[in-house]
Scaffold this motif. Structure first.
Motif, PDB file in Angstrom:
ATOM      1  N   SER A  63      98.119 -35.357 121.446  1.00 42.07           N
ATOM      2  CA  SER A  63      97.436 -36.698 121.282  1.00 42.07           C
ATOM      3  C   SER A  63      96.718 -37.172 122.629  1.00 42.07           C
ATOM      4  CB  SER A  63      98.372 -37.794 120.607  1.00 42.07           C
ATOM      5  OG  SER A  63      99.406 -38.071 121.714  1.00 42.07           O
ATOM      6  N   ALA A  64      97.404 -36.894 123.593  1.00 43.13           N
ATOM      7  CA  ALA A  64      96.960 -37.394 125.173  1.00 43.13           C
ATOM      8  C   ALA A  64      95.708 -36.634 125.188  1.00 43.13           C
ATOM      9  CB  ALA A  64      97.824 -37.143 126.218  1.00 43.13           C
ATOM     10  N   SER A  65      95.639 -35.329 124.959  1.00 44.22           N
ATOM     11  CA  SER A  65      94.434 -34.451 125.178  1.00 44.22           C
ATOM     12  C   SER A  65      93.333 -35.007 124.249  1.00 44.22           C
ATOM     13  CB  SER A  65      94.768 -32.753 125.056  1.00 44.22           C
ATOM     14  OG  SER A  65      94.770 -32.567 123.542  1.00 44.22           O
ATOM     15  N   VAL A  66      93.482 -35.290 123.010  1.00 39.39           N
ATOM     16  CA  VAL A  66      92.428 -35.892 122.240  1.00 39.39           C
ATOM     17  C   VAL A  66      91.904 -37.118 122.850  1.00 39.39           C
ATOM     18  CG1 VAL A  66      91.850 -36.685 119.828  1.00 39.39           C
ATOM     19  CG2 VAL A  66      93.134 -34.602 120.069  1.00 39.39           C
ATOM     20  N   GLY A  67      92.977 -37.899 123.274  1.00 36.98           N
ATOM     21  CA  GLY A  67      92.163 -38.995 124.052  1.00 36.98           C
ATOM     22  C   GLY A  67      91.312 -38.909 125.392  1.00 36.98           C
ATOM     23  N   SER A  68      91.785 -38.020 126.001  1.00 39.29           N
ATOM     24  CA  SER A  68      91.103 -37.600 127.267  1.00 39.29           C
ATOM     25  C   SER A  68      89.856 -37.162 126.838  1.00 39.29           C
ATOM     26  CB  SER A  68      91.828 -36.836 127.957  1.00 39.29           C
ATOM     27  OG  SER A  68      92.919 -37.321 128.453  1.00 39.29           O
ATOM     28  N   LEU A 122      87.791 -37.449 123.934  1.00 42.11           N
ATOM     29  CA  LEU A 122      87.165 -38.587 123.428  1.00 42.11           C
ATOM     30  C   LEU A 122      86.649 -39.471 124.496  1.00 42.11           C
ATOM     31  CD1 LEU A 122      88.669 -39.160 120.005  1.00 42.11           C
ATOM     32  CD2 LEU A 122      86.874 -37.777 120.582  1.00 42.11           C
ATOM     33  N   GLU A 123      87.468 -39.866 125.582  1.00 44.56           N
ATOM     34  CA  GLU A 123      87.164 -40.944 126.486  1.00 44.56           C
ATOM     35  C   GLU A 123      85.961 -40.224 127.442  1.00 44.56           C
ATOM     36  OE1 GLU A 123      90.899 -41.541 128.394  1.00 44.56           O
ATOM     37  OE2 GLU A 123      91.169 -43.423 127.812  1.00 44.56           O
ATOM     38  N   ALA A 124      85.889 -39.311 127.423  1.00 40.67           N
ATOM     39  CA  ALA A 124      84.801 -38.417 128.160  1.00 40.67           C
ATOM     40  C   ALA A 124      83.466 -38.391 127.558  1.00 40.67           C
ATOM     41  CB  ALA A 124      85.233 -37.021 128.907  1.00 40.67           C
ATOM     42  N   HIS A 125      83.619 -38.490 126.362  1.00 40.63           N
ATOM     43  CA  HIS A 125      82.424 -38.140 125.394  1.00 40.63           C
ATOM     44  C   HIS A 125      81.308 -39.226 125.650  1.00 40.63           C
ATOM     45  CE1 HIS A 125      80.078 -36.504 122.210  1.00 40.63           C
ATOM     46  NE2 HIS A 125      80.179 -37.549 121.609  1.00 40.63           N
ATOM     47  N   PRO A 126      80.122 -39.199 125.622  1.00 37.82           N
ATOM     48  CA  PRO A 126      79.081 -39.897 125.905  1.00 37.82           C
ATOM     49  C   PRO A 126      78.954 -41.056 124.778  1.00 37.82           C
ATOM     50  CG  PRO A 126      78.301 -37.988 126.470  1.00 37.82           C
ATOM     51  CD  PRO A 126      79.582 -37.575 125.828  1.00 37.82           C
ATOM     52  N   THR A 146      76.575 -41.944 119.894  1.00 33.80           N
ATOM     53  CA  THR A 146      77.063 -40.772 119.117  1.00 33.80           C
ATOM     54  C   THR A 146      77.670 -41.369 117.789  1.00 33.80           C
ATOM     55  OG1 THR A 146      79.213 -39.292 119.376  1.00 33.80           O
ATOM     56  CG2 THR A 146      79.779 -41.814 119.969  1.00 33.80           C
ATOM     57  N   SER A 147      78.455 -40.462 117.026  1.00 34.14           N
ATOM     58  CA  SER A 147      78.635 -40.687 115.671  1.00 34.14           C
ATOM     59  C   SER A 147      80.222 -40.701 115.347  1.00 34.14           C
ATOM     60  CB  SER A 147      77.622 -40.276 114.630  1.00 34.14           C
ATOM     61  OG  SER A 147      78.255 -38.898 114.634  1.00 34.14           O
ATOM     62  N   GLU A 148      80.741 -41.201 113.958  1.00 29.41           N
ATOM     63  CA  GLU A 148      81.926 -40.988 113.636  1.00 29.41           C
ATOM     64  C   GLU A 148      81.991 -39.358 113.437  1.00 29.41           C
ATOM     65  OE1 GLU A 148      82.998 -43.192 110.195  1.00 29.41           O
ATOM     66  OE2 GLU A 148      82.260 -44.980 111.022  1.00 29.41           O
ATOM     67  N   ASP A 149      81.075 -38.838 112.716  1.00 22.95           N
ATOM     68  CA  ASP A 149      81.273 -37.506 112.501  1.00 22.95           C
ATOM     69  C   ASP A 149      81.102 -36.427 113.741  1.00 22.95           C
ATOM     70  OD1 ASP A 149      80.652 -37.835 109.836  1.00 22.95           O
ATOM     71  OD2 ASP A 149      78.669 -37.517 109.620  1.00 22.95           O
ATOM     72  N   ARG A 150      80.606 -37.128 114.658  1.00 18.47           N
ATOM     73  CA  ARG A 150      80.710 -36.224 115.932  1.00 18.47           C
ATOM     74  C   ARG A 150      82.030 -36.183 116.531  1.00 18.47           C
ATOM     75  NH1 ARG A 150      80.378 -32.016 118.835  1.00 18.47           N
ATOM     76  NH2 ARG A 150      79.819 -32.212 121.059  1.00 18.47           N
ATOM     77  N   LEU A 151      82.771 -37.532 116.556  1.00 17.53           N
ATOM     78  CA  LEU A 151      84.120 -37.668 116.944  1.00 17.53           C
ATOM     79  C   LEU A 151      85.017 -36.767 116.339  1.00 17.53           C
ATOM     80  CD1 LEU A 151      83.999 -41.660 117.717  1.00 17.53           C
ATOM     81  CD2 LEU A 151      83.461 -39.708 119.103  1.00 17.53           C
ATOM     82  N   LEU A 187      84.697 -33.222 117.244  1.00 15.35           N
ATOM     83  CA  LEU A 187      85.392 -33.103 118.584  1.00 15.35           C
ATOM     84  C   LEU A 187      86.871 -32.839 118.352  1.00 15.35           C
ATOM     85  CD1 LEU A 187      83.686 -35.380 120.790  1.00 15.35           C
ATOM     86  CD2 LEU A 187      83.326 -33.079 121.103  1.00 15.35           C
ATOM     87  N   ILE A 188      87.591 -33.597 117.523  1.00 12.76           N
ATOM     88  CA  ILE A 188      89.010 -33.448 117.310  1.00 12.76           C
ATOM     89  C   ILE A 188      89.214 -32.166 116.515  1.00 12.76           C
ATOM     90  CG2 ILE A 188      90.928 -34.595 116.108  1.00 12.76           C
ATOM     91  CD1 ILE A 188      89.604 -37.245 116.568  1.00 12.76           C
ATOM     92  N   GLU A 189      88.437 -31.818 115.435  1.00 14.25           N
ATOM     93  CA  GLU A 189      88.882 -30.967 114.729  1.00 14.25           C
ATOM     94  C   GLU A 189      88.476 -29.403 115.683  1.00 14.25           C
ATOM     95  OE1 GLU A 189      86.868 -31.618 110.908  1.00 14.25           O
ATOM     96  OE2 GLU A 189      88.479 -32.726 110.253  1.00 14.25           O
TER      97      GLU A 189
END
Length: 83
Positions: A27-32, A34-38, A61-66, A69-71
């Protein structure tokens, strides 16, 4: 209205239910990531709840883009709620 207030008003929040995490480091890796995403202005990740809450600028950015990234990290987004 000041520019900062206009920018804050334009922000959106999405809560994503994520499955596939095996540890807090996942979960921390996902947080990092997304935090770095423009366009992402804030992240709240809960390993215990299996969720990510993101404050983002929809002009950047968009929900779909987030979700994408997670997927791409190997996790599944099984639900989303927008505010």
């Amino acid at each position: 209205m000041r520019r900062a207030e206009k920018e804050e008003d334009a922000m959106r929040t999405v809560t994503l239910k994520v499955e596939g995490w095996r540890c807090a480091a996942c979960s921390a890796s996902v947080g990092s990531l997304l935090e770095a995403h423009p366009g992402v202005r804030g992240i709240d990740v809960s390993f215990d709840e299996g969720r990510v809450r993101a404050l983002y600028d929809p002009a950047t950015t968009s929900e779909d883009r987030l979700v994408e990234l997670i997927e791409k990290r190997g996790f599944q987004v099984v639900a989303r709620t927008s505010a």
